[in-house]
Scaffold this active site. Structure first.
Site, mmCIF file in Angstrom:
data_model
loop_
_atom_site.group_PDB
_atom_site.id
_atom_site.type_symbol
_atom_site.label_atom_id
_atom_site.label_comp_id
_atom_site.label_asym_id
_atom_site.label_seq_id
_atom_site.Cartn_x
_atom_site.Cartn_y
_atom_site.Cartn_z
ATOM 1 N N ASN A 155 0.807 -1.230 0.000
ATOM 2 C CA ASN A 155 0.000 0.000 0.000
ATOM 3 C C ASN A 155 0.838 1.279 0.000
ATOM 4 O O ASN A 155 0.469 2.251 -0.659
ATOM 5 C CB ASN A 155 -1.045 -0.014 1.123
ATOM 6 C CG ASN A 155 -0.454 -0.159 2.491
ATOM 7 O OD1 ASN A 155 0.660 -0.646 2.636
ATOM 8 N ND2 ASN A 155 -1.185 0.260 3.498
ATOM 9 N N GLU A 253 3.459 -4.785 12.343
ATOM 10 C CA GLU A 253 2.479 -3.713 12.114
ATOM 11 C C GLU A 253 1.383 -4.315 11.270
ATOM 12 O O GLU A 253 1.594 -4.642 10.102
ATOM 13 C CB GLU A 253 3.127 -2.537 11.385
ATOM 14 C CG GLU A 253 4.252 -1.873 12.143
ATOM 15 C CD GLU A 253 3.784 -1.208 13.422
ATOM 16 O OE1 GLU A 253 2.574 -0.959 13.572
ATOM 17 O OE2 GLU A 253 4.632 -0.971 14.289
ATOM 18 N N CYS A 287 -3.661 1.282 6.384
ATOM 19 C CA CYS A 287 -3.914 0.593 7.658
ATOM 20 C C CYS A 287 -4.543 1.526 8.672
ATOM 21 O O CYS A 287 -5.249 1.087 9.575
ATOM 22 C CB CYS A 287 -2.623 0.011 8.211
ATOM 23 S SG CYS A 287 -1.321 1.223 8.374
ATOM 24 N N GLU A 461 7.019 1.276 15.609
ATOM 25 C CA GLU A 461 7.936 1.780 14.594
ATOM 26 C C GLU A 461 8.072 3.286 14.785
ATOM 27 O O GLU A 461 7.324 3.903 15.544
ATOM 28 C CB GLU A 461 7.375 1.534 13.191
ATOM 29 C CG GLU A 461 7.144 0.088 12.893
ATOM 30 C CD GLU A 461 7.279 -0.227 11.421
ATOM 31 O OE1 GLU A 461 6.313 0.043 10.696
ATOM 32 O OE2 GLU A 461 8.341 -0.756 11.012
#
Ligand code: NDP
Length: 481
Positions: A155, A253, A287, A461
């Protein structure tokens, strides 16, 4: 066997796959072939892992042994080179991932800023001296972990790669980057940038190839010290199982079903005008997409009308057209999933207000869909669609809003819209999301930690927090006598 237009990066060099395999990637805007890419197999994984392992050499290899200050300088050059090559990279990303060109340019700049941020980190991420009861001196050391397998989705191919590659290199680790099969082009180009900037070639590998083979081999290899993964929750669970054999460090993630919670005391016009791009940006393949929009019942009807009107203004079009705000979806399969969920939602009793149409043109386009009167128990409210589908859900009061927002297997991000500072504080503290924004849609910043709660992931992250996942902390005690 066809020759690939885009080769793998192994030991910093562009090479074909050992067994000669190739994959054809499509342009989402046309559905036609865009490029042929070398497809890594087991021998390429072996070569990359063996080279990265030797390059680490228990921390004595060229990159881990490079001084932290020099590592920082090299990362600064990576940022400069990304900016120098921005127009080519943005075009590649727009063509391969279907991003509107303006978004693709933003993505390259955001990747450059990620390297810039971590360029300043290596010589500021250090151990400490700890007072202990025993006579002597206790210190901690920060050291690289070893070869890192960095597996990324389609993505935001370049951006998400930068979130992993930059902190991994900052800590002194060799990297093996595994891009998604649909979108490998900018990740391969990033490999060139790293080598040109001065990262030792033996520390740089980019393996395009199927996750079920290349990804699986990397995760299961005992020479891999750390896996950084972004992708679906089911793949993340599989990776956890595979990595458990060697106790490999893992950060994940994963998916999301984030809520934008809109109270009646918010600036409703501003919220209705701005939230559409929080769901439909990148054609909903984000996301952090606020795909559940929770609206206080007294403002519900007016909000749905204003939100649908603002959604109708979104320009859907060709990625390379500068007026485009939303491009095609990445693949026919991804579009099919969104259409299936729309049908399920309507069957479950939700009301399709607008959108969800497949235009009569080539490529994987789908108009942004607004679905109202959704109940949080419906599948379109519980499952991640990863497409341009917004579910609008009414709530009665603050407690009800918090209950619905938290009633999700996911906990990645979210927004809170209110004119009351005290309500913002109260509600923000009770929402179970890793990253939350108040009166804003954006939740990702390079300087701040990012990651999910519940089934949205493990670890953080970005920010300085990411460095903890890519380094070992060791303790050494010096006895006084
Ligand atoms: P996938 O999990 O299908 O794939 C992600 C990556 O994992 C790809 O490179 C894929 O390779 C690889 N992979 C697939 N199977 C395996 C395996 N068995 N072992 C190791 N690697 C494997 O996710 P998508 O690409 O479909 O990405 C969309 C998902 O990513 C969504 O759920 C989204 O929410 C999530 N995401 C999460 C973000 C976050 O920060 N929380 C950010 C962005 C996306 P291949 O392409 O070859 O299959």
């Amino acid at each position: 066997m066809p020759t690939a237009d885009h080769l793998l990066v192994v030991a910093g060099e562009r090479v074909p796959a050992v067994e000669g395999g190739t994959t054809t990637v499509l342009a989402p805007a046309t559905g036609e072939p865009l490029a042929t890419v070398a497809r890594a197999g087991a021998p390429d994984v072996e070569r990359a892992v063996a080279t990265a392992h030797a390059a680490f050499a228990d921390g004595r290899g060229a990159w881990p042994a490079t001084s932290a200050t020099v590592r920082g300088r090299v990362l600064g050059r990576v940022a400069d080179l990304l900016r120098e090559r921005a127009s080519d990279l943005a075009r590649l990303e727009a063509e391969n991932a279907g991003h509107p060109i303006g978004d693709a340019e933003w993505e390259v700049e955001a990747a450059a800023r990620t390297f810039e941020f971590y360029a300043g980190a290596p010589n500021k991420h250090h151990g400490s001296t700890i007072p202990v009861m025993d006579p002597g001196l206790a210190i901690t050391l920060r050291e690289p972990v070893g070869p890192c397998a960095l597996i990324v989705p389609w993505n935001f191919p370049l951006l998400i790669a930068s979130w992993k590659v930059a902190p991994a290199l900052a800590c002194g680790n060799p990297i093996i980057l595994k891009p998604a099969s649909l979108t490998p082009l900018t990740a391969l180009a990033l490999g060139d940038v790293l080598v040109d900037a001065g990262v030792p070639p033996e520390a740089v590998h980019v393996l395009a190839g199927p996750g079920s083979q290349v990804g699986d081999l990397l995760v299961g290899d005992p020479r891999i010290a750390k896996v950084g993964f972004t992708g679906e929750t089911a793949t993340g669970a599989h990776i956890l199982r595979t990595s458990s054999e060697n106790i490999t460090r893992v950060s994940l993630e994963l998916g999301g079903k984030s809520a934008a919670v809109v109270f009646a005391d918010a600036d409703l016009q501003r919220a209705a005008a701005s939230i559409p791009m929080a769901v439909f940006g990148n054609a909903g393949q984000d996301c952090c997409a606020r795909s559940r929009i929770l609206v206080e019942r007294s403002a519900y009807d007016d909000f749905v009308t204003a939100f649908a009107a603002a959604t109708a203004e979104i320009t859907v079009g060709e990625p390379l057209d500068r007026d485009t705000q939303m491009g095609p979806m990445v693949s026919e399969g991804q579009r099919r999933t969104s259409l299936d969920y729309l049908a399920i939602g309507v069957e479950e009793g939700a009301r399709l207000v607008r959108g969800g149409e497949v235009p009569d043109r080539p490529g994987f386009f789908l108009s942004p869909a607004v679905v109202a009167d959704v109940d949080n128990s419906m599948r379109i409210a519980r499952e991640e669609i990863f497409g341009p589908v917004a579910s609008v859900i009414p709530f009665d009061d603050e407690d009800d809003a918090i209950r619905i927002a938290n009633d999700s297997p996911y906990g990645l991000s979210g927004s809170l819209w209110t004119g009351s500072a005290t309500r913002a504080i109260r509600v923000a503290r009770r929402l179970r999301a890793g990253t939350l924004s108040v009166n804003s849609n954006s939740s990702v910043r390079v300087e701040t930690p990012f990651g999910g709660m519940k089934r949205s992931g493990l670890g953080r992250e970005l920010g300085l927090a990411a460095l903890d996942h890519y380094s070992e902390q060791r303790t050494v005690f010096f006895a006084e006598d």
